[in-house]
Design a protein around this motif. Structure first.
Motif, PDB file in Angstrom:
ATOM      1  N   LEU A  60       0.828  -1.198   0.000  1.00  0.00           N
ATOM      2  CA  LEU A  60       0.000   0.000   0.000  1.00  0.00           C
ATOM      3  C   LEU A  60       0.866   1.253   0.000  1.00  0.00           C
ATOM      4  O   LEU A  60       1.821   1.345   0.773  1.00  0.00           O
ATOM      5  CB  LEU A  60      -0.900   0.017   1.234  1.00  0.00           C
ATOM      6  CG  LEU A  60      -1.709   1.307   1.414  1.00  0.00           C
ATOM      7  CD1 LEU A  60      -3.162   1.072   1.032  1.00  0.00           C
ATOM      8  CD2 LEU A  60      -1.652   1.821   2.843  1.00  0.00           C
ATOM      9  N   ILE A  61       0.526   2.217  -0.844  1.00  0.00           N
ATOM     10  CA  ILE A  61       1.133   3.544  -0.812  1.00  0.00           C
ATOM     11  C   ILE A  61      -0.007   4.553  -0.798  1.00  0.00           C
ATOM     12  O   ILE A  61      -0.888   4.512  -1.667  1.00  0.00           O
ATOM     13  CB  ILE A  61       2.053   3.791  -2.015  1.00  0.00           C
ATOM     14  CG1 ILE A  61       3.183   2.747  -2.045  1.00  0.00           C
ATOM     15  CG2 ILE A  61       2.636   5.206  -1.971  1.00  0.00           C
ATOM     16  CD1 ILE A  61       4.090   2.857  -3.251  1.00  0.00           C
ATOM     17  N   ALA A  62      -0.021   5.428   0.196  1.00  0.00           N
ATOM     18  CA  ALA A  62      -1.091   6.412   0.337  1.00  0.00           C
ATOM     19  C   ALA A  62      -0.489   7.791   0.537  1.00  0.00           C
ATOM     20  O   ALA A  62       0.460   7.950   1.315  1.00  0.00           O
ATOM     21  CB  ALA A  62      -1.998   6.056   1.522  1.00  0.00           C
ATOM     22  N   ASP A  63      -1.032   8.797  -0.152  1.00  0.00           N
ATOM     23  CA  ASP A  63      -0.555  10.173  -0.053  1.00  0.00           C
ATOM     24  C   ASP A  63      -1.685  11.081   0.412  1.00  0.00           C
ATOM     25  O   ASP A  63      -2.805  11.026  -0.129  1.00  0.00           O
ATOM     26  CB  ASP A  63      -0.039  10.654  -1.404  1.00  0.00           C
ATOM     27  CG  ASP A  63       1.341  10.128  -1.723  1.00  0.00           C
ATOM     28  OD1 ASP A  63       2.313  10.680  -1.182  1.00  0.00           O
ATOM     29  OD2 ASP A  63       1.443   9.165  -2.503  1.00  0.00           O
ATOM     30  N   LEU A  64      -1.382  11.906   1.418  1.00  0.00           N
ATOM     31  CA  LEU A  64      -2.333  12.893   1.910  1.00  0.00           C
ATOM     32  C   LEU A  64      -1.688  14.274   1.817  1.00  0.00           C
ATOM     33  O   LEU A  64      -0.559  14.461   2.278  1.00  0.00           O
ATOM     34  CB  LEU A  64      -2.717  12.625   3.367  1.00  0.00           C
ATOM     35  CG  LEU A  64      -3.514  11.365   3.664  1.00  0.00           C
ATOM     36  CD1 LEU A  64      -2.566  10.213   3.980  1.00  0.00           C
ATOM     37  CD2 LEU A  64      -4.463  11.588   4.824  1.00  0.00           C
ATOM     38  N   ASP A  65      -2.394  15.212   1.220  1.00  0.00           N
ATOM     39  CA  ASP A  65      -1.874  16.556   1.103  1.00  0.00           C
ATOM     40  C   ASP A  65      -1.796  17.219   2.470  1.00  0.00           C
ATOM     41  O   ASP A  65      -2.536  16.889   3.400  1.00  0.00           O
ATOM     42  CB  ASP A  65      -2.773  17.386   0.184  1.00  0.00           C
ATOM     43  CG  ASP A  65      -2.739  16.891  -1.257  1.00  0.00           C
ATOM     44  OD1 ASP A  65      -1.698  16.326  -1.652  1.00  0.00           O
ATOM     45  OD2 ASP A  65      -3.751  17.079  -1.960  1.00  0.00           O
TER      46      ASP A  65
END
Length: 370
Positions: A60-65
Motif C-alpha cells: 500500500l502507498i497512500a498520499d495525503l496533502d
C-alpha cells in the motif's frame, strides 16, 4: 477527534480487524486483503491510494496533502505467524490493558497508530503524509526495497512503526542484516562399500562453517558481528555419502566496513575437498544504519512534541533490522520504534499495551501537527 471513548473503540475495532486477517509473509491473498482494508480507511481520510503488486504480495502507498514535504510513515502488513495461529496458539484477547494476537504487536498496532493520528488531525493544519505498508518485511523486503526508495523521494523525514525498545524508547540506528545461503555439492557413494569415491557435502559444510566463524570473529574487524546459523539441510541416509548440504546464515553488522569484510571473506570461500563445490548467495540485505545528525535532530523534535503532552521520549540504536535500515541510509532524517510498548514479538507471548497505543497516537498527532 481526541482521545475519547469513541476513538478508543474505533482504534481497538480496527486493530482486531487487522489481526483477524492472518497475513504471513508471501501469502499474496492475505496481503491483498490487508491492502483492501487499509486502503478503504485511508481513502476515507482523503488519501490517494495505490496498491502495488510484486511476487511477494501487495503493498500500500497512500498520499495525503498537507503542508511542506511529506513525512514518510513506514510499516508492513506481513507477520511471522502461519494461518491458523489465531484459532490455535495465539487467539485474539483483551485482558485489561493487554491485547494479544498474532501480529498485534509486530506491527499491526503501528498501522492503527498512523490512521488514528491523522484522523485526529482532521480539519486542522498538519504536515503532508506519505504512507508505505510493504508486504514482505519479515523476510527481508526482497521485492519492496525499490518501492521504498521511490516513496522516499522528496520526503522531509521518515518514521517507522516497528515496536520500540522495551522501555518505550524509539530506535535511532539499527544493525545491518544479511541472510546468506551456503550451498555445498559433493559426490554420493555407498558409505561402506565404496566410501573413497564419495565426497561428503556435510563434512565439507562443517569445515566451511568453521571458516565462516573465523571470518565473523576476526580480531581486525572494526566492530562486533553477530552470526547465527539458522538452518541446516543435507543428506538423506546414514549409509550414503551425502552429495548436497546447505546452511542459511543470518549476519548482523554495526558498520558497513565490517559487513563488507565479512561478505568478501564469504564470497572467497573455496572447497577444502577435491570434488566438492561451494556456492554463496545473498538472500536478503539491509545495510547498517548509523544515526546521523539529521536522525538525532528528528528525535529531538519528537521529544519536544512529547514534552508538550507530558511524555518523555528517548531514543537509542537497536540490534534488529527493518525497513528503516534502508530509509536511514537515504539521507532522510529517520526514527523507528513508533509502535506501542508491549513484548513477545515473534513469540507466543506477543502483546501490546492499550495505554501505550493511545500515547503513540497522541505523540504522532503532535508531531504531524507541529
Amino acid at each position: 477527534m481526541n482521545d475519547t471513548a469513541a476513538e478508543r473503540a474505533t482504534v481497538l475495532a480496527r486493530l482486531e480487524q487487522l489481526v483477524r486477517i492472518e497475513s504471513p509473509s508471501l501469502d499474496i491473498a492475505a496481503s491483498e486483503s490487508m491492502v483492501d482494508l487499509l486502503g478503504r480507511w485511508w481513502r476515507d481520510l482523503g488519501a490517494r491510494v495505490r496498491a502495488v503488486r510484486t511476487d511477494a504480495g501487495c503493498t500500500l502507498i497512500a498520499d495525503l496533502d498537507g503542508t511542506g514535504d511529506p513525512v514518510l510513515l513506514v510499516g508492513h502488513s506481513d507477520t511471522v505467524w502461519p494461518r491458523g495461529t489465531l484459532e490455535g496458539d495465539l487467539p485474539w484477547s483483551i485482558e485489561g490493558d493487554i491485547v494479544r494476537g498474532p501480529g498485534a504487536y509486530d506491527m499491526k498496532s503501528g498501522l492503527v497508530v498512523m490512521l488514528a493520528a491523522v484522523e485526529r488531525l482532521a480539519g486542522r493544519r498538519r504536515r503532508a503524509v506519505r504512507v508505505v505498508v510493504v508486504c514482505d518485511e519479515e523476510v527481508g523486503s526482497p521485492t519492496t526495497q525499490e518501492l521504498l526508495r521511490e516513496a522516499a523521494v522528496g520526503a522531509a523525514a521518515a518514521i517507522g512503526f516497528e515496536s520500540p525498545h522495551p522501555d518505550g524508547a524509539l530506535k535511532v540506528g539499527r544493525r545491518g542484516s544479511t541472510r546468506v545461503s551456503l550451498r555445498v555439492g559433493g559426490r554420493a557413494a555407498h558409505a561402506a562399500l565404496d566410501p573413497g569415491s564419495g565426497v561428503s557435502a556435510i563434512d565439507e559444510l562443517v569445515d566451511q562453517l568453521m571458516a565462516v566463524r573465523q571470518a565473523v570473529t576476526h580480531p581486525d574487524l572494526p566492530s562486533e558481528v553477530l552470526c547465527n546459523v539458522g538452518t541446516l539441510r543435507g543428506g538423506g541416509r546414514a549409509n550414503v555419502v551425502p552429495a548436497e548440504a546447505e546452511a542459511e546464515i543470518g549476519l548482523r553488522f554495526i558498520d558497513g566496513e565490517s559487513e563488507e569484510r565479512v561478505l568478501q571473506a564469504l564470497r572467497g570461500l573455496a572447497p577444502v575437498r577435491g570434488g566438492a563445490s561451494v556456492t554463496v548467495s545473498v538472500l536478503s540485505h539491509r545495510p547498517a544504519w548509523q544515526a546521523s545528525d539529521g536522525d538525532n535532530a528528528l528525535l529531538d523534535e519528537i521529544a519536544r512534541a512529547g514534552a508538550s503532552l507530558g511524555q518523555r521520549v528517548a531514543g537509542r540504536p537497536a540490534a534488529g533490522a527493518g525497513d528503516t535500515n534502508q530509509v536511514g541510509n537515504f539521507g532522510i532524517p529517520t526514527v523507528d520504534g513508533f509502535g506501542p510498548r508491549g513484548g513477545g514479538a515473534h513469540a507466543l507471548t506477543e502483546h501490546l499495551s492499550l495505554q501505550s497505543l493511545q500515547e503513540r497516537i497522541a505523540l504522532l498527532a503532535a508531531v504531524l501537527g507541529r
